[in-house]
Write a protein that holds these residues in place. Sequence first.
Motif, PDB file in Angstrom:
ATOM      1  N   VAL A  10      14.128  -3.730   1.343  1.00  0.00           N
ATOM      2  CA  VAL A  10      15.019  -4.486   0.460  1.00  0.00           C
ATOM      3  C   VAL A  10      16.126  -3.549  -0.012  1.00  0.00           C
ATOM      4  N   PRO A  11      17.395  -3.862   0.253  1.00  0.00           N
ATOM      5  CA  PRO A  11      18.476  -2.995  -0.236  1.00  0.00           C
ATOM      6  C   PRO A  11      18.601  -3.068  -1.749  1.00  0.00           C
ATOM      7  N   THR A  64      11.532   0.412   0.534  1.00  0.00           N
ATOM      8  CA  THR A  64      10.765   0.098   1.740  1.00  0.00           C
ATOM      9  C   THR A  64       9.298  -0.014   1.359  1.00  0.00           C
ATOM     10  N   LEU A  65       8.694  -1.168   1.666  1.00  0.00           N
ATOM     11  CA  LEU A  65       7.297  -1.434   1.337  1.00  0.00           C
ATOM     12  C   LEU A  65       6.494  -1.652   2.607  1.00  0.00           C
ATOM     13  N   ALA A  66       5.215  -1.295   2.555  1.00  0.00           N
ATOM     14  CA  ALA A  66       4.338  -1.479   3.717  1.00  0.00           C
ATOM     15  C   ALA A  66       2.958  -1.892   3.243  1.00  0.00           C
ATOM     16  N   ALA A  98       0.820  -1.213   0.000  1.00  0.00           N
ATOM     17  CA  ALA A  98       0.000   0.000   0.000  1.00  0.00           C
ATOM     18  C   ALA A  98       0.849   1.256   0.000  1.00  0.00           C
ATOM     19  N   LEU A  99       2.116   1.106   0.360  1.00  0.00           N
ATOM     20  CA  LEU A  99       3.032   2.246   0.422  1.00  0.00           C
ATOM     21  C   LEU A  99       4.417   1.779  -0.013  1.00  0.00           C
ATOM     22  N   ALA A 100       5.066   2.577  -0.849  1.00  0.00           N
ATOM     23  CA  ALA A 100       6.420   2.259  -1.299  1.00  0.00           C
ATOM     24  C   ALA A 100       7.282   3.509  -1.223  1.00  0.00           C
ATOM     25  N   LEU A 101       8.472   3.360  -0.652  1.00  0.00           N
ATOM     26  CA  LEU A 101       9.457   4.437  -0.566  1.00  0.00           C
ATOM     27  C   LEU A 101      10.743   3.969  -1.218  1.00  0.00           C
ATOM     28  N   VAL A 102      11.355   4.839  -1.998  1.00  0.00           N
ATOM     29  CA  VAL A 102      12.649   4.521  -2.600  1.00  0.00           C
ATOM     30  C   VAL A 102      13.632   5.609  -2.184  1.00  0.00           C
ATOM     31  N   ASP A 103      14.631   5.227  -1.413  1.00  0.00           N
ATOM     32  CA  ASP A 103      15.687   6.144  -0.980  1.00  0.00           C
ATOM     33  C   ASP A 103      16.982   5.768  -1.691  1.00  0.00           C
TER      34      ASP A 103
END
Length: 575
Positions: free
Chosen positions: A288-289, A301-303, A168-173
């Motif tokens: 996940v790196p 980063t997934l949630a 439902a949420l994805a972040l890419v750093d």
Amino acid sequence: MRPESAGDSSTDSLLTAASAALRVDRDALADALLGQLPVAVAVLDADLRWRYLNPPFQQVTGVSPTAVLGRAAADPDPAVPRVLADGRPRSGTFAGRAADFRRLEVADAPTGVLVVLPGGADTHRAELERTRARFALLEAGSERIGTTLDPDTTCAELAAFAVPDFAALALVDVLPLDTPDAAAGPATTRPDPGADRDRDRPRLRWRRAAVAREQAPPGAAPSSAGPASAPAAGTVRHRPGSVTARALAEGSPVVANLVSADELAALLPDEAALSAGRGAGVDCLLAVPLTARGRPIGVLTLARAHGSSLGFTSEDTELLAAIAGRAALTLDHARRYARSQNTALELQRALLAEPGSPHPNLELASRYLPSGITSVVGGDWYETVRLPFGRTLLAMGDVMGHGVEAAVDMSNYRSTLRYVAAMDLPPHRILRQLDALIAEQENARPATCVLALADPARARWTLASAGHLPPALLTSHTTELVEVPTGPPLGTGVGGYEQTVTELRADHALLLYTDGLVERRGEDIDVSLARLSALRLPADGPLDSLLDGTLAALAPEDAEDDIALLAARVRHRPS
């Protein structure tokens, strides 16, 4: 919702009625049901010791009852004791297989954990279908992630691919482009179990390159939502102990399923992520790196939202890690390309700088617009050389090719031009000498070039061209393209240049430019030049305003090539 307990009265009465109808012993019927269910089932007691495993469980895992019954389960999934403690179902791995865990309750009292694995006659077929689906997803990820050489676009594509099918949420750093490779350190594949690596690791600054979250239309269920972009948080630092920091420190995926609100605050990497996570109602996390060439360059980063699943399974983690691995290679290629482009652009700007000082009797203005990192840095260049008797030589050129090599060759052309111009030759002979000198250099790239010699004392321009587009002469009412005999590009060694003369007037401005200003993909050059000829700009105002107006009227919004402009006009003398 907890599973029905073994002592539930309705279940007990149904089993008793079924055994009576089938004329078999109730306990024998229960044994037969457990033994013949097409699902692999095992039971652990409150101390996590093996107490039961049905035949499908034995077939799927190869575990023998005589070897394990009464013994403690070896290295149980961390989800198992948590299920026993709070009664919330979870997923994980058991005996090397994906498993669902549920608390077993008898007479409303927790007595152990029920372990359920996929099993039965359809196991092989289901496994084959999962493998096919996995390859299909990997193929889809390869097609949808990395469609350009822009790092931010690649990150956005990765986040959009994950939402809503996987999260439902994805972040890419990602690490900023200027971060030295050594700063991130090598990816760790075998973390030291006795060390809290992410707390000892320097807290690097990361850039949140992409955020995607699930959004449902009014009245729709979350599962029908589509991905929506959200503003990235800019520079972030990952809090120690978060799944993101741990994944980077360990070099492998980190999962946290069915976490509490307090745990969520500690496990998400920063306040912006926590705010987004609370807004999406998430309770399952996976980090996940993104590793390339043995070094971490980012992290995904997934949630998942509360109630949407029992958590990220080992199968989910393996699949998402494979997708992230492919995306990392694409992202690394885009980042290296962007670094190369930035280097070329900085070199070109440093070398180009401002043109040489003309005589006081001539006004000059120049512009250089790079096409940006999504395209390629070219070799556009311009120069002015001050000559005797109040004359000034103007040059505009375009080295063939792109990148750092083109920028270096551009500097070579400028320095060689200054050397040849010092001989005080007419423009066509300057081109001839320049062509011969460049042709002697084995690795030099050809370039187009146009020269304009301003001679205010004689009120004339003398022009010569080596394959370059014609100069434009602007008055207050017209734009005229000056017809200049065109010879071959410089560096070919062919020679054969001619020159022409046109009137130099105080109310005229001469404009030199590169092809990025007028050319369009798939358009005939005559059409492109006609657009320039139709330009109507005041030639008696400030030259900077003239160039700004030219760019506003002609420069494409998404330029595919660099643009260089050089405008010149006789300076008005006070009467």
